[in-house]
Every structure is written in C-alpha cells, then in structure tokens.
Design a protein around this motif. Structure first.
Motif, PDB file in Angstrom:
ATOM      1  N   ALA A 188      -7.366 -17.071  -2.197  1.00  9.37           N
ATOM      2  CA  ALA A 188      -6.463 -18.176  -1.884  1.00  9.37           C
ATOM      3  C   ALA A 188      -5.288 -17.727  -1.023  1.00  9.37           C
ATOM      4  N   PHE A 189      -4.773 -16.521  -1.266  1.00 10.10           N
ATOM      5  CA  PHE A 189      -3.566 -16.072  -0.573  1.00 10.10           C
ATOM      6  C   PHE A 189      -3.741 -14.672   0.003  1.00 10.10           C
ATOM      7  N   LYS A 190      -3.105 -14.463   1.157  1.00 10.88           N
ATOM      8  CA  LYS A 190      -3.153 -13.180   1.848  1.00 10.88           C
ATOM      9  C   LYS A 190      -1.999 -12.317   1.344  1.00 10.88           C
ATOM     10  N   PHE A 191      -2.269 -11.550   0.321  1.00  6.76           N
ATOM     11  CA  PHE A 191      -1.235 -10.706  -0.262  1.00  6.76           C
ATOM     12  C   PHE A 191      -1.236  -9.324   0.382  1.00  6.76           C
ATOM     13  N   SER A 192      -0.037  -8.752   0.491  1.00  7.91           N
ATOM     14  CA  SER A 192       0.126  -7.374   0.943  1.00  7.91           C
ATOM     15  C   SER A 192       0.613  -6.542  -0.238  1.00  7.91           C
ATOM     16  N   PHE A 193       0.160  -5.295  -0.307  1.00 13.29           N
ATOM     17  CA  PHE A 193       0.517  -4.431  -1.428  1.00 13.29           C
ATOM     18  C   PHE A 193       1.020  -3.087  -0.908  1.00 13.29           C
ATOM     19  N   VAL A 194       2.166  -2.657  -1.422  1.00 12.88           N
ATOM     20  CA  VAL A 194       2.667  -1.327  -1.112  1.00 12.88           C
ATOM     21  C   VAL A 194       2.884  -0.587  -2.424  1.00 12.88           C
ATOM     22  N   GLY A 195       2.268   0.586  -2.525  1.00  9.55           N
ATOM     23  CA  GLY A 195       2.444   1.419  -3.702  1.00  9.55           C
ATOM     24  C   GLY A 195       3.546   2.430  -3.456  1.00  9.55           C
ATOM     25  N   CYS A 196       4.475   2.520  -4.407  1.00  9.87           N
ATOM     26  CA  CYS A 196       5.595   3.458  -4.291  1.00  9.87           C
ATOM     27  C   CYS A 196       5.496   4.474  -5.414  1.00  9.87           C
ATOM     28  N   GLY A 197       5.375   5.751  -5.056  1.00 11.39           N
ATOM     29  CA  GLY A 197       5.190   6.780  -6.059  1.00 11.39           C
ATOM     30  C   GLY A 197       3.716   6.954  -6.404  1.00 11.39           C
ATOM     31  N   ASN A 212       5.608   7.717  -0.595  1.00 15.07           N
ATOM     32  CA  ASN A 212       5.865   8.682  -1.659  1.00 15.07           C
ATOM     33  C   ASN A 212       6.792   9.763  -1.128  1.00 15.07           C
ATOM     34  N   THR A 213       7.420  10.488  -2.043  1.00 19.05           N
ATOM     35  CA  THR A 213       8.233  11.635  -1.647  1.00 19.05           C
ATOM     36  C   THR A 213       7.421  12.925  -1.661  1.00 19.05           C
ATOM     37  N   ALA A 214       6.168  12.836  -2.134  1.00 19.23           N
ATOM     38  CA  ALA A 214       5.312  14.019  -2.225  1.00 19.23           C
ATOM     39  C   ALA A 214       4.037  13.797  -1.423  1.00 19.23           C
ATOM     40  N   GLU A 215       3.818  14.638  -0.431  1.00 18.37           N
ATOM     41  CA  GLU A 215       2.639  14.518   0.417  1.00 18.37           C
ATOM     42  C   GLU A 215       1.358  14.711  -0.387  1.00 18.37           C
ATOM     43  N   GLN A 216       1.398  15.603  -1.386  1.00 19.21           N
ATOM     44  CA  GLN A 216       0.182  15.884  -2.144  1.00 19.21           C
ATOM     45  C   GLN A 216      -0.297  14.677  -2.948  1.00 19.21           C
ATOM     46  N   ASP A 217       0.624  13.815  -3.372  1.00 20.19           N
ATOM     47  CA  ASP A 217       0.217  12.593  -4.066  1.00 20.19           C
ATOM     48  C   ASP A 217      -0.451  11.611  -3.113  1.00 20.19           C
ATOM     49  N   GLY A 271       9.898  12.135   1.703  1.00 25.29           N
ATOM     50  CA  GLY A 271      10.570  13.225   1.008  1.00 25.29           C
ATOM     51  C   GLY A 271       9.876  14.537   1.289  1.00 25.29           C
ATOM     52  N   ASP A 272      10.137  15.527   0.426  1.00 27.92           N
ATOM     53  CA  ASP A 272       9.568  16.851   0.623  1.00 27.92           C
ATOM     54  C   ASP A 272       9.251  17.469  -0.731  1.00 27.92           C
ATOM     55  N   GLY A 273       8.059  17.147  -1.247  1.00 29.81           N
ATOM     56  CA  GLY A 273       7.623  17.774  -2.488  1.00 29.81           C
ATOM     57  C   GLY A 273       7.967  17.040  -3.758  1.00 29.81           C
ATOM     58  N   GLY A 274       8.387  15.775  -3.680  1.00 35.56           N
ATOM     59  CA  GLY A 274       8.708  15.009  -4.882  1.00 35.56           C
ATOM     60  C   GLY A 274      10.168  15.098  -5.268  1.00 35.56           C
ATOM     61  N   VAL A 275      10.516  14.396  -6.366  1.00 38.02           N
ATOM     62  CA  VAL A 275      11.926  14.346  -6.802  1.00 38.02           C
ATOM     63  C   VAL A 275      12.094  14.727  -8.266  1.00 38.02           C
ATOM     64  N   GLY A 276      10.996  15.058  -8.975  1.00 37.57           N
ATOM     65  CA  GLY A 276      11.120  15.526 -10.355  1.00 37.57           C
ATOM     66  C   GLY A 276      11.786  14.545 -11.293  1.00 37.57           C
ATOM     67  N   LYS A 277      11.385  13.278 -11.251  1.00 39.03           N
ATOM     68  CA  LYS A 277      11.916  12.210 -12.112  1.00 39.03           C
ATOM     69  C   LYS A 277      13.375  11.876 -11.826  1.00 39.03           C
ATOM     70  N   ASN A 278      13.897  12.354 -10.697  1.00 37.38           N
ATOM     71  CA  ASN A 278      15.293  12.098 -10.334  1.00 37.38           C
ATOM     72  C   ASN A 278      15.377  10.807  -9.517  1.00 37.38           C
ATOM     73  N   LYS A 279      15.748   9.711 -10.171  1.00 35.88           N
ATOM     74  CA  LYS A 279      15.809   8.412  -9.503  1.00 35.88           C
ATOM     75  C   LYS A 279      16.837   8.396  -8.382  1.00 35.88           C
ATOM     76  N   ASP A 280      17.980   9.031  -8.610  1.00 35.45           N
ATOM     77  CA  ASP A 280      19.052   9.003  -7.611  1.00 35.45           C
ATOM     78  C   ASP A 280      18.630   9.701  -6.323  1.00 35.45           C
ATOM     79  N   LEU A 281      17.897  10.804  -6.455  1.00 28.28           N
ATOM     80  CA  LEU A 281      17.432  11.528  -5.266  1.00 28.28           C
ATOM     81  C   LEU A 281      16.431  10.680  -4.493  1.00 28.28           C
ATOM     82  N   SER A 282      15.520  10.032  -5.195  1.00 28.12           N
ATOM     83  CA  SER A 282      14.550   9.155  -4.538  1.00 28.12           C
ATOM     84  C   SER A 282      15.253   8.021  -3.801  1.00 28.12           C
ATOM     85  N   ASN A 283      16.245   7.442  -4.444  1.00 28.79           N
ATOM     86  CA  ASN A 283      17.005   6.354  -3.834  1.00 28.79           C
ATOM     87  C   ASN A 283      17.679   6.816  -2.543  1.00 28.79           C
TER      88      ASN A 283
END
Length: 395
Positions: free
Chosen positions: A57-66, A88-93, A106-118
């Motif tokens: 019914a609808f043309k939805f777009s999806f972006v996955g973050c993390g 993502n902040t991690a290329e391997q993911d 990013g460069d290698g992830g943020v280790g659960k650090n929300k502020d760094l990701s932001n």
C-alpha cells in the motif's frame, strides 16, 4: 613593416605565452553549469527510479542505525523493500549487511557511549541527509528509522537522525504528514545496567516526540518479551526471530491494505490512520478451535495481552486499532458472522471510550484461521520505562 609586425607578435608571445588570435587559455578543471536545456546533474543523481519488489500500500523507506538497526533494515530488504540504507560508527558492522547503501560516520564504534555517537553524527549530518536522499530517491511515503534503544550508536544518533529524516520528508513531500516512523528494539534485562539505562532514556525521549508529531509512529520490539514468547530458541536464531516477528507483521498489514476482500476490507486509509497514531503495537495468534465462539473472543483478548511484542503497555489507553482475520475459505464459509462480531467487539471494549476499530476479513491459502491485531494511539509506556530503569539501576 612586416618585420615590425613580426617583432610585435614575438613580444606578445613573450608576455602572454599565447598566439595573438586567442585572448587567454581556459584553465583545466573549470566546472561550468550544465546547459539549461540539458538534464540537471543533481536531479539525475537523486531522481533515480526505486521500486519495491512487492505490491504494497505504501512506499516506505528504512534506515538502520547501529548494528541492531542495520539488521532490522536488512530484514525489510529480504521481504522486497528496496528503499533501504544503513549507517553505523563501525565499518565491521556494516560489512555484515548485504545492502547497497551503507555509510560509516565513525571509526571503530563508540562502545555504548551515546554522547560520542551523537557528536559524530552531528559532524556528518549534512552527509547523512545527502546519503539518505540518494538511497531513497524522490518518491516515498514515509521514512522509518530502525535502532536499538540500548546501544551506543543507535541510541546516541537516533534523535539527530529523526531531525534529518524529518527534514528530508519535508523536502520531498511538503504537503504530507512529515512525521517520521521509529522501530525501536528494547534490550533484555540480562544485557546489563548500561544498556538498560540507555534504553530507558531513549524510550522516554522518543515517546515524548510522539506527542509533538515529529515521530508519528513508534513500534517497539521488546527482546525481553520475545525471549518469553520463544523460550527455546538457539542463540543463532533468537535475533532473527525477534526481528522477523515485527517485520513480518508490519509487512502483512502493508500488503493486506492493497487487497480486495470478498468479506470485509482493511484499506490503506484504515492502515495509515492506525499507523500514524503514535505508539503502536502488533500481535498475532492462531485460532485453534474456530467452531467455538468463546475461543475466538478469547484469542482476541489474549492476543493483545499475551502476544503483543512489548510488555508494560496500557492497552486501555488505545484510541484506534486494526484487526484482521485471515482464514481458509472452507473455514470462513463455516464460521458464523456473529462469532467474529463478538470477537471484534472484545477489542472495542479493551480500548478507551470512543475508540475506532477497523476490521478486515480475508480468505487465505492455509487451512486455518489467524487473528492479527494492531493497536495505536497508546499512551507513553510508563511501566516499560520503569522496568528498564530498574534493570539499569536508575534511582
């Protein structure tokens, strides 16, 4: 005289290095705007044709973050949706996702650090906007952001990503409801205090945005609840089942809203009214003894309370719902209408007064009867937030 002219030409050459017939030499690398009669280069980049492989019914777009969000977006890709992107902040993911459109900020992830990701996202937000516009094209109805509420990348970048997606929707569809959709995965208690504390704050923040209209759809995947619904799943199958449980139901509603029914149709307007009502839950259940009118009504009640994909929600606060019954023609030919009516009225009694219930009845290709329920307009999930705060040791 001729000798004098030759001498003058030699002097000019010595000064400008050019034949006197040319005033200057055009520098290399000079980019001129395209001829107004030619196709604009930018339009050619963004106006690419993107079509889904499924008739919905609808043309939805999806972006996955993390990482978790990327897996959710990839699950929609597997169903045939083609306006898909992952950041993502991690290329391997990102490397684990079989997707065409991927962006690492990013460069290698943020280790659960929300502020760094932001902070990392905000440095690249213009790049993300261009990336999403390229990934989705110019013809879509709504953007859904998939993320984990407890992760570092997903939870930290979610709020600015909502702003970016909201801006893009207003650019593409200025006359439509510009509310963004969010599909939010909630952690299990066993994932630790930091993850649950992140999730509690993220769920609080996104729930508040449903009141402003910036987030018009909030769908929750409660992994603690999924682990109770499917207690014997192996480690390798759990996350796939968690994602498929919501993605499959979401797709079923978008698919059904395009179908004609010999009985009662659940159309695209019904679907969008419930979908754009804020906090929305999805659930499904088979009807084992469809000949028993009490059994069908019981399934509707228990479907909401026991089979919803998230705990800690007050269903009596719901303002609208869509309920779909799909059964084999041999089943529907023998189920009295009064049995279904009684079951559907159960849903109306559960919701708040003056609520709206949209009903669809369809024949299916399997010899059974299944009930699918979508409840919207729900109040902030205070009990679930409280549970996450307790698991996160937030006083």
């Amino acid at each position: 005289m001729e000798e004098l002219n030759n001498e003058n030409e030699e002097q000019i050459k010595s000064l400008y290095g050019e034949e006197p017939s040319a005033d200057l030499s055009m520098p290399e690398g000079l980019l001129l705007p395209p001829d107004s009669q030619e196709e604009n280069v930018v339009d050619k980049i963004y106006n690419k044709e993107i079509e889904d492989d499924v008739d919905v019914a609808f043309k939805f777009s999806f972006v996955g973050c993390g990482q978790a969000g990327g897996r959710l977006a990839h699950a929609f890709k597997k169903l045939g949706y083609n306006r898909i992107a992952a950041i993502n902040t991690a290329e391997q993911d990102l490397n684990t996702l079989d997707l065409e459109n991927k962006l690492c900020f990013g460069d290698g992830g943020v280790g659960k650090n929300k502020d760094l990701s932001n902070a990392l996202f905000n440095k690249r937000k213009d790049d993300v906007l261009d990336f999403l516009r390229y990934s989705f094209g110019e013809t879509f109805d709504k953007i859904f952001i998939c993320a984990s509420a407890g992760g570092g990348t997903g939870a930290g970048a979610l709020l600015p990503l909502i702003d970016t997606a909201h801006e893009l929707q207003q650019m593409i569809n200025p006359n439509k409801n510009a509310g963004v959709g969010v599909i939010l995965a909630l952690p299990k208690a066993s994932e630790g205090k930091k993850v649950n504390a992140n999730a509690a704050q993220t769920l609080e923040d996104i729930s508040n945005l449903t009141r402003t209209g910036k987030v018009s759809t909030l769908l929750l995947i409660d992994n603690e609840k999924i682990s109770k619904l499917y207690p014997n799943l192996s480690v390798s199958k759990f996350w796939e089942a968690a994602n498929s449980s919501l993605v499959g139901l979401f797709h079923l509603y978008n698919l059904t809203a395009t179908k004609d029914s010999s009985y009662s149709s659940f159309d695209s307007k019904d679907y969008m009214q419930v979908l754009n009502s804020g906090l929305v839950t999805l659930s499904a259940s088979p009807v084992k003894d469809w000949k028993d009118p009490v059994c069908i009504s019981r399934v509707v009640r228990e479907n909401i309370k026991n089979n919803s994909l998230c705990d800690g929600i007050d269903f009596s606060s719901g303002s609208c719902a869509g309920i779909i019954a799909i059964g084999h023609s041999s089943v529907l030919d023998n189920v009295p209408q009064s049995h279904l009516d009684s079951a559907f009225s159960q849903l109306s009694r559960i919701l708040r007064p003056n609520s709206t219930v949209h009903i669809g009845v369809y024949s299916g290709d399997q010899n059974n009867l299944n009930i699918f329920t979508m409840v919207g307009g729900l109040e902030k999930p205070l009990l679930k937030i409280k549970q996450l705060r307790q698991a996160g040791d937030i006083r």
